[in-house]
Scaffold this active site. Structure first.
Site, PDB file in Angstrom:
ATOM      1  N   MET A  61       0.850  -1.197   0.000  1.00  0.00           N
ATOM      2  CA  MET A  61       0.000   0.000   0.000  1.00  0.00           C
ATOM      3  C   MET A  61       0.881   1.239   0.000  1.00  0.00           C
ATOM      4  SD  MET A  61      -3.444  -0.188   2.308  1.00  0.00           S
ATOM      5  CE  MET A  61      -2.812  -0.988   3.761  1.00  0.00           C
ATOM      6  N   HIS A  62       0.553   2.167  -0.903  1.00  0.00           N
ATOM      7  CA  HIS A  62       1.303   3.425  -0.902  1.00  0.00           C
ATOM      8  C   HIS A  62       0.502   4.614  -1.402  1.00  0.00           C
ATOM      9  CE1 HIS A  62       1.664   2.330  -5.163  1.00  0.00           C
ATOM     10  NE2 HIS A  62       1.953   3.602  -5.396  1.00  0.00           N
TER      11      HIS A  62
END
Length: 365
Positions: free
Chosen positions: A209-210
């Site tokens: 996740m970013h």
């Protein structure tokens, strides 16, 4: 014979240029006057985000590193443009080849066109329809001034046709990232470390996740991770943490034995984990392509995707950013009831050869 300048700046780019460089080197055996320059813009300057990929993917060291990392998007774009202009003035070429949708793609395309140099865009034509994504702006602006589009799908072809581009500019060739995946698959290796010694094939998840929609709001990030921990029913979750996400995770203070956070991994190690995972949970576009070809269930935590073929023909499902909608999809994976990979046209490991053939035929002198 033609001279090509190939641009790479961020981690996803390296997977896409590696097979193109190999295809050029193969072509040089019969056309020794064919030449290229590899320019690293320096957008990703962390060793794990950049340097390791050159070694693992057997990419030759760049002819030039522009050192354009750091700063705001505007500062980074400006820095790369200034340095790339000097690079092109010092080393003239017939064509600049850019890949993907990162800041470097946009900056180098504009710079090349202002100097009267043709631009080829690998992965041209893909669209999410979401103008809040910096990548979507990069795609649209780059494509608006591109001379040759190398596309990954018929969906991308149709996007370009609707924008008024002629068929002679659109080259449906497939996906160079899949070239790299297929070439490197025999070399995948289990990461070293205690975290990875404990996991068993098909008995863990991989998560990345970013994107701001998922990680910038602490309460939302916590709710999403809580939902993932609940839905994966105690299985380990391997979470290579992007630098952007690491800062926000520190302030949340989530602690769980099942959540195995680690540093960003090399290409060979990360894809070993994906290949052997029970499922992948991500907000990245590229990972959905790799997971699909490896027939691994994939959940995308986004409200839109520029890679719709991974949903129609791959193993990807678009779940959105609402944590409450995650559970039914995780239940499906846990029960072993996920859809299978159907095969995506021209994702066959031979895309880069097609690209180089078209370029050499087009720019033959």
């Amino acid at each position: 014979m033609p001279t090509f300048t190939i641009v790479a700046g961020a981690r996803p780019n390296f997977m896409k240029i590696a097979p193109i460089i190999r295809a050029i080197q193969k072509r040089q055996q019969s056309q020794p006057n064919l030449s290229y320059r590899l320019v690293h813009t320096g957008q990703h300057y962390d060793q794990k985000m950049s340097g390791d990929f050159f070694e693992q993917l057997n990419i030759p060291q760049p002819h030039s590193n522009l050192g354009g990392g750091g700063g705001t998007q505007a500062e980074q774009t400006a820095s790369i443009m200034v340095a790339f202009e000097k690079e092109l003035l010092d080393n003239p070429c017939d064509l600049v080849l850019v890949v993907g949708d990162v800041t470097s793609t946009l900056a180098c395309s504009i710079t090349a066109k202002k100097l009267g140099i043709d631009v080829a865009h690998v992965e041209g034509g893909i669209r999410s329809g979401d103008l809040t994504m910096p990548e979507e702006i990069n795609r649209m602006v780059t494509d608006s001034i591109t001379d040759h589009f190398f596309t990954t799908s018929e969906i991308a072809n149709e996007n370009l046709r609707k924008s008024g581009f002629s068929e002679d500019k659109i080259h449906f060739v497939g996906n160079t990232m899949i070239d790299t995946l297929m070439a490197q698959m025999p070399r995948f290796r289990k990461p070293e470390g205690e975290v990875f010694e404990e996991i068993e094939p098909k008995e863990y998840f991989v998560m990345t996740m970013h994107r701001p929609a998922n990680v910038d709001q602490e309460h939302k990030l916590k709710a999403m991770i809580d939902a993932i921990l609940e839905g994966t029913q105690g299985l380990p979750i391997i979470f290579p943490v992007h630098p952007r996400t690491a800062k926000n995770l520190q302030s949340i203070g989530i602690q769980s034995e099942n959540l195995k956070m680690c540093e960003p991994l090399g290409y060979l190690e990360f894809n070993y984990l994906v290949q052997n995972a029970k499922g992948v949970i991500t907000d990245s576009g590229g990972i959905t392509e790799e997971a699909s070809v490896m027939n691994v269930p994939c959940i995308t935590l986004r409200d839109n995707t520029e890679r719709a073929e991974t949903i129609h023909l791959g193993t990807n499902e678009l779940v959105g950013t609402d944590p409450s909608k995650l559970r039914p999809f995780l239940d499906q994976i846990m029960k072993g009831e996920w859809k299978q990979y159907q095969g995506i046209p021209l994702w066959d490991g031979k895309t880069s050869g097609r690209i180089v053939d078209i370029l050499c035929n087009t720019y033959a002198s």
